[in-house]
Design a protein around this motif. Structure first.
Motif, short mmCIF file in Angstrom:
data_model
loop_
_atom_site.label_atom_id
_atom_site.label_comp_id
_atom_site.label_asym_id
_atom_site.label_seq_id
_atom_site.Cartn_x
_atom_site.Cartn_y
_atom_site.Cartn_z
N ALA A 1 0.82 -1.21 0.00
CA ALA A 1 0.00 0.00 0.00
C ALA A 1 0.85 1.25 0.00
N ASP A 2 2.04 1.16 0.63
CA ASP A 2 2.86 2.36 0.81
C ASP A 2 4.16 2.37 0.01
N ALA A 3 4.43 1.32 -0.76
CA ALA A 3 5.68 1.26 -1.52
C ALA A 3 5.57 0.20 -2.60
N ALA A 4 6.41 0.34 -3.62
CA ALA A 4 6.49 -0.64 -4.70
C ALA A 4 7.94 -1.00 -4.93
N LEU A 5 8.20 -2.29 -5.16
CA LEU A 5 9.54 -2.75 -5.46
C LEU A 5 9.56 -3.29 -6.89
N VAL A 6 10.43 -2.72 -7.71
CA VAL A 6 10.64 -3.22 -9.06
C VAL A 6 12.01 -3.89 -9.06
N ALA A 7 12.04 -5.18 -9.37
CA ALA A 7 13.28 -5.94 -9.27
C ALA A 7 13.50 -6.76 -10.53
N GLY A 8 14.75 -7.09 -10.78
CA GLY A 8 15.04 -7.88 -11.97
C GLY A 8 16.45 -8.41 -11.97
N CYS A 9 16.78 -9.13 -13.04
CA CYS A 9 18.11 -9.71 -13.21
C CYS A 9 18.62 -9.36 -14.60
N VAL A 10 19.94 -9.40 -14.77
CA VAL A 10 20.57 -9.17 -16.06
C VAL A 10 21.68 -10.20 -16.22
N VAL A 11 21.59 -11.03 -17.27
CA VAL A 11 22.62 -12.01 -17.58
C VAL A 11 23.71 -11.28 -18.37
N VAL A 12 24.95 -11.36 -17.88
CA VAL A 12 26.00 -10.49 -18.41
C VAL A 12 26.93 -11.19 -19.39
N ALA A 13 27.60 -12.26 -18.95
CA ALA A 13 28.66 -12.86 -19.75
C ALA A 13 28.22 -14.19 -20.37
N PRO A 14 28.90 -14.63 -21.45
CA PRO A 14 28.53 -15.91 -22.08
C PRO A 14 28.60 -17.10 -21.13
N GLY A 15 29.63 -17.16 -20.29
CA GLY A 15 29.73 -18.26 -19.34
C GLY A 15 28.58 -18.23 -18.35
N ASP A 16 28.21 -17.03 -17.92
CA ASP A 16 27.06 -16.83 -17.04
C ASP A 16 25.80 -17.37 -17.71
N ALA A 17 25.63 -17.04 -18.99
CA ALA A 17 24.45 -17.48 -19.74
C ALA A 17 24.39 -19.00 -19.84
N ARG A 18 25.54 -19.63 -20.08
CA ARG A 18 25.56 -21.09 -20.20
C ARG A 18 25.16 -21.75 -18.89
N GLU A 19 25.65 -21.23 -17.78
CA GLU A 19 25.30 -21.81 -16.48
C GLU A 19 23.82 -21.59 -16.16
N VAL A 20 23.32 -20.39 -16.44
CA VAL A 20 21.91 -20.10 -16.22
C VAL A 20 21.05 -21.03 -17.06
N ALA A 21 21.43 -21.23 -18.32
CA ALA A 21 20.66 -22.10 -19.21
C ALA A 21 20.65 -23.54 -18.72
N ALA A 22 21.81 -24.03 -18.29
CA ALA A 22 21.92 -25.43 -17.90
C ALA A 22 21.09 -25.73 -16.66
N VAL A 23 21.23 -24.92 -15.61
CA VAL A 23 20.49 -25.22 -14.38
C VAL A 23 19.01 -24.94 -14.58
#
Length: 234
Positions: free
Chosen positions: A153-175
């Motif tokens: 009622a008194d606040a809003a939280l906008v949150a998110g993620c950003v995949v940065v590097a290719p190795g990061d992307a591969r690990e995110v994709a696999a899990v």
């Protein structure tokens, strides 16, 4: 704008940081945090109700990702250690709808990444992680960022993620592939992109600072960060 910098190193401490942002926003003091969380899979509320949830948690843990449950909506999101997270707490504007707040955040994230040379657009490919209408992707390629909201009622939280590097992307994709399979949710590992794949830097520190600057200087910010270091800078 109040800006928290540094990594907590623990999901419970991350929650405390976010709670402090929300509490300040409810008093009219908006705040921001951009950081790289420890390796984890953050499950949404729908995931927690799924028949395969406990199996999905075990899979994440076996792969070195701590399973946690998050307060904002959406499906499971993996953070591979260099994945950037952001949390922006604001006092809700009565004239601004949830959709308008989403759209503004998508543009803020996209503008920050474009400023780093990344060719990105709003939207996402089919069967991507944490599917939703409010995302950022490589132009013609994979999803880079997903965004969610938590409203009070008194606040809003906008949150998110950003995949940065290719190795990061591969690990995110696999899990994510294994976790989504356990949850019986469609997912295509090829749908994961990265800032580097879009032509930007693969450095999470540079991406984090660009996002911070975009929020501070953007329509919600005042161009003047009041930095508080919550622990050692990373």
């Amino acid at each position: 704008m109040r800006v928290l910098r540094g990594t907590a190193g623990d999901p419970d401490a991350d929650r405390e940081r976010t709670a402090s942002l929300l509490a300040a926003a409810s008093d009219g003091d908006p705040g921001l945090r951009v950081w790289t969380p420890a390796r984890q899979v953050a499950f949404g509320r729908r995931d927690a109700r799924a028949d395969g949830f406990e199996r999905a948690e075990r899979i994440a843990a076996d792969r070195g990702f701590r399973p946690i449950e998050r307060d904002v909506g959406g499906r499971a999101v993996a953070y591979a250690g260099e994945t950037v997270a952001f949390a922006h707490a604001v006092s809700p504007d009565e004239d601004e709808s949830i959709t308008e707040r989403y759209d503004r955040t998508v543009e803020t994230v996209a503008d920050a990444l474009r400023g780093l040379g990344a060719d990105v657009v709003a939207g996402e490919p089919p069967t991507s992680f944490c599917p939703g209408d409010h995302s950022v992707r490589v132009a013609g390629g994979g999803k880079i960022s997903g965004i969610a909201q938590r409203l009070r009622a008194d606040a809003a939280l906008v949150a998110g993620c950003v995949v940065v590097a290719p190795g990061d992307a591969r690990e995110v994709a696999a899990v994510s592939d294994a976790v989504y399979d356990a949850l019986d949710v469609a997912f295509d590992p090829e749908s994961v992109g990265s800032v580097a794949a879009a032509g930007g830097p693969g450095d999470p520190g540079r991406v984090a600072r660009a996002l911070e600057d975009a929020f501070v200087d953007g329509p919600w910010g005042d161009g003047s960060p009041r930095v508080e270091r919550v622990d050692a800078q990373r």
